[in-house]
Design a protein around this motif. Sequence first.
Motif, PDB file in Angstrom:
ATOM      1  N   ASN A 119       0.868  -1.259   0.047  1.00 35.43           N
ATOM      2  CA  ASN A 119       0.030   0.081  -0.060  1.00 35.43           C
ATOM      3  C   ASN A 119       0.798   1.231   0.004  1.00 35.43           C
ATOM      4  OD1 ASN A 119      -2.733  -1.257   0.272  1.00 35.43           O
ATOM      5  ND2 ASN A 119      -2.012  -1.964   2.148  1.00 35.43           N
ATOM      6  N   ASP A 149       0.060   4.119  -1.064  1.00 31.63           N
ATOM      7  CA  ASP A 149      -0.987   5.180  -1.743  1.00 31.63           C
ATOM      8  C   ASP A 149      -0.381   6.576  -0.855  1.00 31.63           C
ATOM      9  OD1 ASP A 149      -3.349   4.254   0.905  1.00 31.63           O
ATOM     10  OD2 ASP A 149      -1.386   3.447   0.516  1.00 31.63           O
ATOM     11  N   LYS A 150      -0.477   7.453  -1.479  1.00 27.46           N
ATOM     12  CA  LYS A 150       0.133   8.663  -1.047  1.00 27.46           C
ATOM     13  C   LYS A 150      -0.882   9.843  -0.614  1.00 27.46           C
ATOM     14  CE  LYS A 150       4.601   8.475  -3.426  1.00 27.46           C
ATOM     15  NZ  LYS A 150       4.869   7.652  -4.543  1.00 27.46           N
ATOM     16  N   MET A 151      -0.313  10.646   0.037  1.00 27.67           N
ATOM     17  CA  MET A 151      -0.980  11.788   0.539  1.00 27.67           C
ATOM     18  C   MET A 151      -0.434  12.922   0.323  1.00 27.67           C
ATOM     19  SD  MET A 151      -2.753  12.609   4.372  1.00 27.67           S
ATOM     20  CE  MET A 151      -3.913  11.320   4.748  1.00 27.67           C
ATOM     21  N   ILE A 195      -0.330  16.781  -0.165  1.00 25.36           N
ATOM     22  CA  ILE A 195      -0.906  18.396  -0.066  1.00 25.36           C
ATOM     23  C   ILE A 195      -0.006  19.346  -0.477  1.00 25.36           C
ATOM     24  CG2 ILE A 195      -1.814  19.894   1.461  1.00 25.36           C
ATOM     25  CD1 ILE A 195      -2.765  17.522   3.114  1.00 25.36           C
ATOM     26  N   LYS A 220       5.743   4.419   4.239  1.00 27.56           N
ATOM     27  CA  LYS A 220       4.831   3.350   3.785  1.00 27.56           C
ATOM     28  C   LYS A 220       5.756   2.527   2.924  1.00 27.56           C
ATOM     29  CE  LYS A 220       0.352   4.868   4.553  1.00 27.56           C
ATOM     30  NZ  LYS A 220      -0.715   5.515   3.879  1.00 27.56           N
ATOM     31  N   SER A 273       2.699  -3.281   5.520  1.00 26.63           N
ATOM     32  CA  SER A 273       1.101  -2.617   5.897  1.00 26.63           C
ATOM     33  C   SER A 273       0.476  -3.392   7.228  1.00 26.63           C
ATOM     34  CB  SER A 273       0.418  -2.972   4.694  1.00 26.63           C
ATOM     35  OG  SER A 273      -1.004  -2.808   5.106  1.00 26.63           O
ATOM     36  N   ARG A 274      -0.100  -2.409   7.973  1.00 27.31           N
ATOM     37  CA  ARG A 274      -0.967  -2.930   9.199  1.00 27.31           C
ATOM     38  C   ARG A 274      -2.126  -3.342   8.810  1.00 27.31           C
ATOM     39  NH1 ARG A 274      -4.070   0.117  12.396  1.00 27.31           N
ATOM     40  NH2 ARG A 274      -4.311   1.457  11.045  1.00 27.31           N
ATOM     41  N   ILE A 275      -2.668  -3.041   7.629  1.00 23.78           N
ATOM     42  CA  ILE A 275      -3.921  -3.738   7.412  1.00 23.78           C
ATOM     43  C   ILE A 275      -4.096  -5.070   7.223  1.00 23.78           C
ATOM     44  CG2 ILE A 275      -5.649  -3.547   5.398  1.00 23.78           C
ATOM     45  CD1 ILE A 275      -5.107  -1.005   6.978  1.00 23.78           C
ATOM     46  N   LEU A 276      -5.153  -5.684   7.851  1.00 20.14           N
ATOM     47  CA  LEU A 276      -5.228  -7.056   8.113  1.00 20.14           C
ATOM     48  C   LEU A 276      -6.388  -7.502   6.984  1.00 20.14           C
ATOM     49  CD1 LEU A 276      -5.204  -7.752  11.820  1.00 20.14           C
ATOM     50  CD2 LEU A 276      -3.604  -8.351  10.237  1.00 20.14           C
ATOM     51  N   TYR A 277      -7.416  -6.526   6.787  1.00 20.92           N
ATOM     52  CA  TYR A 277      -8.615  -6.982   5.905  1.00 20.92           C
ATOM     53  C   TYR A 277      -8.623  -5.846   5.123  1.00 20.92           C
ATOM     54  CZ  TYR A 277     -12.505  -9.288   4.413  1.00 20.92           C
ATOM     55  OH  TYR A 277     -13.353  -9.777   3.887  1.00 20.92           O
ATOM     56  N   GLU A 278      -9.160  -6.120   3.735  1.00 25.23           N
ATOM     57  CA  GLU A 278      -9.525  -5.238   2.721  1.00 25.23           C
ATOM     58  C   GLU A 278     -10.800  -5.386   2.229  1.00 25.23           C
ATOM     59  OE1 GLU A 278      -6.838  -3.629   0.012  1.00 25.23           O
ATOM     60  OE2 GLU A 278      -5.208  -4.498   0.972  1.00 25.23           O
ATOM     61  N   ASP A 279     -11.550  -4.324   1.945  1.00 29.97           N
ATOM     62  CA  ASP A 279     -12.558  -4.324   1.245  1.00 29.97           C
ATOM     63  C   ASP A 279     -13.855  -5.122   1.911  1.00 29.97           C
ATOM     64  OD1 ASP A 279     -11.743  -2.351  -0.409  1.00 29.97           O
ATOM     65  OD2 ASP A 279     -11.333  -3.854  -1.834  1.00 29.97           O
ATOM     66  N   VAL A 280     -14.450  -4.267   2.732  1.00 28.92           N
ATOM     67  CA  VAL A 280     -15.505  -4.920   3.428  1.00 28.92           C
ATOM     68  C   VAL A 280     -16.810  -5.291   2.442  1.00 28.92           C
ATOM     69  CG1 VAL A 280     -16.932  -4.203   5.494  1.00 28.92           C
ATOM     70  CG2 VAL A 280     -15.057  -3.340   5.312  1.00 28.92           C
ATOM     71  N   THR A 281     -17.594  -6.211   2.757  1.00 29.83           N
ATOM     72  CA  THR A 281     -18.557  -6.522   1.792  1.00 29.83           C
ATOM     73  C   THR A 281     -19.964  -6.979   2.502  1.00 29.83           C
ATOM     74  OG1 THR A 281     -19.469  -7.712   0.036  1.00 29.83           O
ATOM     75  CG2 THR A 281     -17.299  -8.731   1.272  1.00 29.83           C
TER      76      THR A 281
END
Lengths: 214, 348
Positions: A4, A6-8, A10, A20, A25-33
């Motif tokens: 991931n 992905d940039k921020m 400004i 990053k 990545s700290r994300i365990l789960y992607e895209d809730v459904t």
Amino acid sequence: MAENTDKMVIDGVELVGIWKEFMPSRILYEDVTTEFLNEVKKLPGGETIAKCYQCGTCTGGCTLPEFVDKFNPRGFINLVRRGHYDLLVSDYKELVWKCVSCNRCTHRCPKGVNTQEVVRAIAKFLEDRKVFGKLTNDEAFDEVFMDEVINDGRIDEVKIVKDFYAKTGRLKEMMSGDQLSLGFKMFTSGRIKLFGGKIKDWKKVSQRLKEELQ
Amino acid sequence: MKTVLVIGGGVTGLKASYELAEMGYNVSLVEKEDYLGGQVAKHKYYKLAPDMRLAGEVIDPVIKSVENNSNIKVHKHSTITSLSGDAPEFKVKIKNSKGESEETFGAIVVATGFEHFDPTVKQEYGYSRFKDVVTNAEIEEMLNPNGPTKGELKRPSDGKTPKKVAIFQCVGSRDKQVGNPYCCRVGCVVSTKQAIEIKEKYPDTEVYVYYMDMRMFGRGWEELYGKAMEEYEVIFTRGRGAEVTLKNQQLSLRAEETIMDRPIQHSVDMIILAAGQAPGEGTIEAAKILGIKQNEYGYLAPKDDFLSPNESSRKGIFIAGADKGPLDIENCIVEGAAVAAKVASSLK
């Protein structure tokens, strides 16, 4: 390199920075459904799943956690609702089946969720998706037992034991000394018969049962 | 002196003016905009929770009753600039485009209300950076058939109907980072209401609400929350939205699903920020001119929160409505009536 990136940005300044790029990545789960929720909702018993507001009364008063550590009806509902299918399969698929249907959860639910039936529906949902590679002993016995009832209308002890061992791939174990001598003792004391009796005209009932269970 | 000055033409000010006029007082209603109705009119609120009643159905009769009342003099596009004298003879200068005039009043009611929190300062949410991150006030305007999109929910970026919508709760409320540690009191129910409205109109659109607590304390609110879950399949996820980024040209939000202890990343088409309430500029200005006490957040402080909730720190000046702290429309109307009674008893 983490996936991931992905940039921020400004005003031309990258805020999140290069972290990053090399922090995993700290994300365990992607895209809730809601896909799974809708599926369970359509199964018999699963209708009330959407009512749950996750208070935990069900798990708090559940009979099972004393014996089955991670058994958690509230958790099962949450996982399905948010589409955390991976976690449901990896951590809970064996547990969902352990419900003893005491119905304490259903009676206490403040939102009117039929919790016991919902848990059953979730188990059915997992079964339909064939997530159970190998049958557990409990499940194998259940299946053999049901087959026997449907086919013959009664239980033949010798046959059921033989089928059970065959189903779990342990015929050799059955023929080992212990099991055989136990069987012989039971036979000589009249506890089991070699050939169980048949029920008259069971075929018709069996046919009807099979149709109904289709 | 049977004259009363009411500052603010929102729900509270309108109700207070009407009740006072009905009791025989001469009321001057000062409103800085050129329309009455306050935030309800400004952001074209569409429906009201929990009964899904049209906001116009509630506010229009109140406006009409004020405009048609001969005891009420409405000063639109006007502000107050100075105050001299004490109760029961306040001398107030009212300024409009034509000039300034001084009038004398027996009592003053401050009903300057609130303003929607501006989420630009929560830059991690990307408001004003990403077009498809909008506020709940903008959604109200969008859902209103008299609004800019004629009642259609459209993504600002490409005008398409979003397939997945996420709503972030507590934006600018319960947040010490922006100096608002208080609860906005209406965000939960407004989001639930908007989620239902979206699902009603676009059943194929999935709506996800990210919340810390659902605080459904009002009349019929809890039932509405249940309805959103059961009948409309709105998915409520406990966990405050943490950040919004762009990933493959799609909005991507991060949050923790705190119930199962899982950080999640979720791609959606549109994000609605349930921006809370902040004391309006008008409230802060009025407090300065009138010399009445404010609390630590800028809202007006009652003389005694329990015993005299509608009296300000200064005798003869009364306060009511959302300038005292976040409040919903239903209770603003109650406040308007309450302050009218308090004014009447003090001027008898």
